[in-house]
Write an enzyme that holds these catalytic residues in place. Structure first.
Site, PDB file in Angstrom:
ATOM      1  CG  PHE A 101      34.227  33.824  40.235  1.00  0.00           C
ATOM      2  CD1 PHE A 101      34.154  33.116  41.427  1.00  0.00           C
ATOM      3  CD2 PHE A 101      35.040  34.948  40.188  1.00  0.00           C
ATOM      4  CE1 PHE A 101      34.877  33.514  42.547  1.00  0.00           C
ATOM      5  CE2 PHE A 101      35.776  35.354  41.309  1.00  0.00           C
ATOM      6  CZ  PHE A 101      35.696  34.629  42.494  1.00  0.00           C
ATOM      7  CG  ASP A 159      32.419  40.464  36.332  1.00  0.00           C
ATOM      8  OD1 ASP A 159      33.536  40.924  36.025  1.00  0.00           O
ATOM      9  OD2 ASP A 159      32.198  39.843  37.396  1.00  0.00           O
ATOM     10  CE  LYS A 173      40.520  38.465  38.943  1.00  0.00           C
ATOM     11  NZ  LYS A 173      39.279  37.779  38.762  1.00  0.00           N
TER      12      LYS A 173
HETATM   13  C1  LIG Z   1      38.275  37.882  39.850  1.00  0.00           C
HETATM   14  C2  LIG Z   1      36.892  38.197  39.428  1.00  0.00           C
HETATM   15  C3  LIG Z   1      36.026  38.948  40.251  1.00  0.00           C
HETATM   16  C4  LIG Z   1      36.384  39.349  41.664  1.00  0.00           C
HETATM   17  O1  LIG Z   1      37.489  40.189  41.765  1.00  0.00           O
HETATM   18  P1  LIG Z   1      38.202  40.383  43.192  1.00  0.00           P
HETATM   19  O2  LIG Z   1      39.193  41.482  42.934  1.00  0.00           O
HETATM   20  O3  LIG Z   1      38.835  39.091  43.562  1.00  0.00           O
HETATM   21  O4  LIG Z   1      37.136  40.787  44.154  1.00  0.00           O
HETATM   22  C5  LIG Z   1      34.780  39.269  39.761  1.00  0.00           C
HETATM   23  N1  LIG Z   1      34.394  38.873  38.537  1.00  0.00           N
HETATM   24  C6  LIG Z   1      35.193  38.152  37.723  1.00  0.00           C
HETATM   25  C7  LIG Z   1      34.705  37.765  36.367  1.00  0.00           C
HETATM   26  C8  LIG Z   1      36.455  37.771  38.146  1.00  0.00           C
HETATM   27  O5  LIG Z   1      37.221  37.005  37.355  1.00  0.00           O
END
Ligand SMILES: *Cc1c(COP(=O)(O)O)cnc(C)c1O
Length: 409
Positions: free
Chosen positions: A141, A226, A255
């Site tokens: 994700f 990520d 986040k």
């Molecule tokens: C939430 C998330 C994203 C995307 O972040 P947004 O601010 O919603 O665009 C990307 N990578 C990971 C691992 C996430 O948990």
């Protein structure tokens, strides 16, 4: 119609139905707690997918935000501002990387990493034009933009959104041999979550990331991590890659970087990678604005001041141990790192959503991940006695579910 019904009805009528929220209407929050429109209090075990690691409306962060808001908010990168430099300097020090590109949402930070990786591949690895490949993991994700959605493996993320962006190769998560096989002379990067969040708090074998880092180095492939959900203390280390003792070439953060207040994200990388960007090649109107920079810097400083990473490690281990002591027929497995725990629910017995509804009745807010997993991820400021309270509520809720299940048979 009462206030709660009105809020739900209005949202259902006027807001796109791309989420299926629990039936609770939240009106305010403080620290680890949230209150609904009827005044009922809940412990936030969701933390907005880890965006609220500092807790709701953190007084120092709100102060940093309001002070800056009175001074200067948005100027665009057409000019310098006095807050962006210090913010990115702190980010680079913490990641031990050289330069950062500020964006707003997580998905934008990932898009930035993809652009950087491709340019780097053409310019430093001499990959033929338009042939660059990026390797990613199954069940990943990385956000919701169309390019990011292009390499998702979840059918519901992709249905009827094609055509998709080419140039991505998917391998199973947590398997080194698959990475080795997938690398070609055209591979510019391996883009991966060090631990998978939306896939249901999936923790790979302990040697996996270190072995991947070695492979990437041998084959001149960028390792891009990520850490948007796992970063900033969530897993009991400042960054999840520190569990593996490695140094990536680039990191995406988002986040919790916004202190639970604003969307703030960044791609941080080695100089050689970041130097592929020149004026005009990438940008964002809001990225790096003074307000976001002030909040981002305050969020990083507060994390250190309150030793939230250590709290996550200590109380996460305590919560996990307490949960392992429980025994319920509908729980198949429990795993976690720091204050980041996944509970596998047996879908034959009960849906994870139904479990979340019972938890809500007991004052615990959470939401299912990947349909069958309950994620427990409270703000990192939580205290031991509050964890004890949570365990009591969880136990009562689980007892109730177990009773209901056994009376059905
Ligand atoms: C939430 C998330 C994203 C995307 O972040 P947004 O601010 O919603 O665009 C990307 N990578 C990971 C691992 C996430 O948990």
């Amino acid at each position: 119609m009462d206030k709660q019904q009105y809020a739900i009805t209005a949202q259902n009528q006027y807001c796109a139905q791309n989420y299926a929220p629990l039936e609770v209407v939240l009106t305010h929050g403080k620290g680890i707690w949230l209150w609904d429109i009827q005044g009922k209090r809940y412990l936030d075990m969701m933390s907005a997918y880890s965006a609220v690691s500092h807790g709701h409306c953190h007084p120092q962060l709100i102060a940093a935000m309001t002070n800056q808001a009175k001074q200067l908010c948005v100027t665009s990168r057409a000019f310098y501002n006095d807050k962006l430099g210090p913010f990115l300097k702190k980010l680079c020090e913490l990641t031990q990387l050289d330069m950062a590109l500020p964006m707003n949402t997580g998905a934008e930070a990932v898009e930035t990493a993809i652009k950087a990786a491709r340019r780097w591949g053409y310019r430093h690895k001499h990959i033929p034009a338009n042939q660059a490949e990026i390797i990613v993991a199954s069940n990943n994700f990385h956000g919701r933009t169309l390019t990011v959605t292009s390499f998702a493996t979840e059918a519901e993320y992709k249905k009827d959104y094609g055509p998709f962006t080419p140039g991505f190769k998917v391998i199973p998560f947590g398997e080194v041999a698959a990475l080795k096989k997938a690398i070609t002379p055209n591979t510019c990067a391996f883009l991966v979550e060090p631990m998978q969040g939306e896939a249901g708090v999936q923790i790979p074998p302990s040697q996996w990331l270190k072995q991947c880092a070695e492979l990437c180095q041998q084959h001149k492939v960028l390792l891009l991590l990520d850490e948007i959900q796992t970063g900033l203390g969530r897993t009991g280390k400042l960054f999840a890659y520190q569990h593996a003792n490695i140094q990536p070439d680039g990191v995406m953060l988002g986040k919790a970087l916004g202190g639970g207040i604003l969307p703030v994200s960044a791609f941080i990388a080695r100089k050689e990678v970041m130097e592929v960007f020149d004026p005009g090649s990438h940008g964002s109107t809001f990225g790096g604005n003074p307000l976001a920079s002030a909040v981002g810097l305050a969020a990083l400083e507060q994390l250190e001041r309150e030793a939230l990473t250590k709290n996550s490690a200590v109380l996460g281990a305590y919560l996990l141990k307490s949960l392992h002591a429980l025994n319920y027929s509908f729980i198949q497995a429990i795993r976690g790192k720091g204050l980041w725990i996944g509970i596998d629910i047996d879908p034959q017995k009960i849906s994870a959503r139904a479990v979340c509804e019972v938890l809500m009745a007991h004052g615990i807010l959470s939401k299912e991940a990947h349909h069958t997993v309950i994620r427990l991820a409270p703000p990192l400021i939580i205290q031991r006695k509050e964890i004890d309270w949570a365990i009591e509520q969880l136990q009562q809720a689980f007892d109730k579910i177990e009773q209901a299940l056994s009376s059905v048979v």
